[in-house]
Design an enzyme around this catalytic site. Structure first.
Site, PDB file in Angstrom:
ATOM      1  N   LYS A 116       0.808  -1.233   0.000  1.00 36.14           N
ATOM      2  CA  LYS A 116       0.000   0.000   0.000  1.00 36.14           C
ATOM      3  C   LYS A 116       0.833   1.272   0.000  1.00 36.14           C
ATOM      4  CE  LYS A 116      -4.424  -1.819   1.316  1.00 36.14           C
ATOM      5  NZ  LYS A 116      -5.416  -2.084   2.349  1.00 36.14           N
TER       6      LYS A 116
ATOM      7  N   ARG B  34      -3.910 -10.019   5.003  1.00 34.35           N
ATOM      8  CA  ARG B  34      -4.394 -10.151   3.618  1.00 34.35           C
ATOM      9  C   ARG B  34      -3.288  -9.600   2.726  1.00 34.35           C
ATOM     10  NH1 ARG B  34      -6.392  -6.718  -0.071  1.00 34.35           N
ATOM     11  NH2 ARG B  34      -8.108  -7.391  -1.413  1.00 34.35           N
TER      12      ARG B  34
HETATM   13  N1  HH2 Z   1      -7.545  -3.640   0.936  1.00 36.41           N
HETATM   14  C1  HH2 Z   1      -7.889  -3.620  -0.362  1.00 36.41           C
HETATM   15  C2  HH2 Z   1      -9.049  -4.267  -0.798  1.00 36.41           C
HETATM   16  N2  HH2 Z   1      -9.828  -4.954   0.068  1.00 36.41           N
HETATM   17  N3  HH2 Z   1     -10.250  -5.728   2.250  1.00 36.41           N
HETATM   18  C3  HH2 Z   1      -9.907  -5.781   3.544  1.00 36.41           C
HETATM   19  N4  HH2 Z   1     -10.650  -6.476   4.407  1.00 36.41           N
HETATM   20  N5  HH2 Z   1      -8.789  -5.141   4.026  1.00 36.41           N
HETATM   21  C4  HH2 Z   1      -7.978  -4.407   3.213  1.00 36.41           C
HETATM   22  O1  HH2 Z   1      -6.994  -3.813   3.703  1.00 36.41           O
HETATM   23  C5  HH2 Z   1      -8.314  -4.331   1.817  1.00 36.41           C
HETATM   24  C6  HH2 Z   1      -9.483  -5.018   1.380  1.00 36.41           C
HETATM   25  C7  HH2 Z   1      -7.028  -2.898  -1.347  1.00 36.41           C
HETATM   26  O2  HH2 Z   1      -6.033  -3.728  -1.870  1.00 36.41           O
HETATM   27  P1  HH2 Z   1      -6.116  -4.463  -3.286  1.00 36.41           P
HETATM   28  O3  HH2 Z   1      -7.266  -5.421  -3.306  1.00 36.41           O
HETATM   29  O4  HH2 Z   1      -4.804  -5.058  -3.610  1.00 36.41           O
HETATM   30  O5  HH2 Z   1      -6.335  -3.299  -4.335  1.00 36.41           O
HETATM   31  P2  HH2 Z   1      -7.581  -2.817  -5.201  1.00 36.41           P
HETATM   32  O6  HH2 Z   1      -8.637  -2.354  -4.252  1.00 36.41           O
HETATM   33  O7  HH2 Z   1      -7.018  -1.714  -6.050  1.00 36.41           O
HETATM   34  O8  HH2 Z   1      -8.060  -3.992  -6.005  1.00 36.41           O
END
Ligand code: HH2
Length: 269
Positions: free
Chosen positions: A215, A249
């Site tokens: 992040k 995660r």
């Molecule tokens: N972070 C993201 C998405 N979903 N869910 C939970 N529970 N906790 C988190 O910290 C979290 C989440 C963002 O990360 P990522 O899925 O890699 O990115 P994007 O939202 O751009 O797909």
């Protein structure tokens, strides 16, 4: 029978599977169901304790996708992953309609980045027997990083969790995981305070998940672009576990499994 993420023993490591064209770190890599299934198998082989499938990016400034498109991306992958793997499969969605159809298609867990703030989302889960991840976000992905501010970040998030857990329990949903939502309407200093003080949320009586993987706070602290943030991800996850996290995660499961095996051995010694 729906599967659950087990918390309380070794840290559970969840592998992120983004079937999106625009996720902040891996957008476009797993858009085809074939590529997504291959990645899910790889995550499981690396030791993932669950897979979290998302079809709508929540990166700051993103506009989101409509329900039809989100389902078009999710369902073939969800079905294929459920058929192939034995580990729990979570779906990352904010939409009640999407949650409902994913539950019909075998999703074990619903991970809602808006923390089940909508009554419709709670209704979609009621009676499903699914575990839920209640994540805190200030604002929405479109505006959440426009000057977020907290008087007391820990108290504000804990208050939000208490309120959401009460509503969920009223609907008979008691298998809850709390996630403070690193980077979701938070300044760097807010993320750091949260990560250092996760035990504060454990008092509420539920397992705690964190998602720091790759992040932007890691980039802001180090100047390193998204592709090089694994060391920062490892550092933040290890310290989060020392501060009380039960579940992480991440995109890089193999590396986190090794780091946490060592960290946990030290913590237990
Ligand atoms: N972070 C993201 C998405 N979903 N869910 C939970 N529970 N906790 C988190 O910290 C979290 C989440 C963002 O990360 P990522 O899925 O890699 O990115 P994007 O939202 O751009 O797909």
């Amino acid at each position: 029978m729906r599967k659950k993420i087990k918390a309380g023993g070794k840290t559970a490591v969840g592998g992120v599977l983004n079937v999106t064209p625009d996720s902040f770190s891996d957008g476009g890599k797993y858009l085809s169901p074939g590529a997504a299934l291959k990645r899910a198998v790889e995550l499981a082989r690396e030791g993932a304790d669950f897979v979290d499938i998302g079809a709508e990016s929540s990166r700051p400034g993103s506009a989101g996708v409509d329900e039809e498109e989100e389902l078009r991306r999710l369902i073939p992958v969800l079905k294929a992953v459920k058929k192939k793997l034995d580990i729990p499969v979570s779906v990352d969605t904010r939409k009640p309609g999407v949650a409902r159809i994913c539950l019909e298609n075998g999703a074990d867990i619903i991970n809602d980045i808006s923390g089940f703030s909508s009554p419709a989302m709670i209704s979609a889960l009621a009676g499903s027997g699914a575990q839920v991840v209640v994540m805190h976000m200030k604002g929405d992905p479109g505006n959440m990083q426009e000057n977020p501010f907290y008087e007391d970040v820990m108290a504000e998030i804990a208050g939000f969790f208490e309120e959401r857990c009460l509503e969920l329990k009223k609907a008979g949903i008691g298998d809850i995981i709390l996630d403070p939502g690193i980077g979701f309407g938070k300044r760097v200093e807010d993320n750091l305070i949260i990560l250092k003080n996760l035990f504060g949320f454990k008092k509420l009586g539920y397992p705690v998940m964190v998602g720091t993987s790759r992040k932007s706070f890691i980039g802001k602290l180090t100047g390193v672009p998204v592709g090089g943030r694994l060391p920062g991800t490892v550092a933040s996850c290890v310290l989060a576990v020392a501060a009380g996290a039960d579940i992480v995660r991440v995109h890089d499961v193999k590396e986190l499994k090794q780091a946490l095996a060592v960290a946990e051995a030290i913590l237990a010694s």
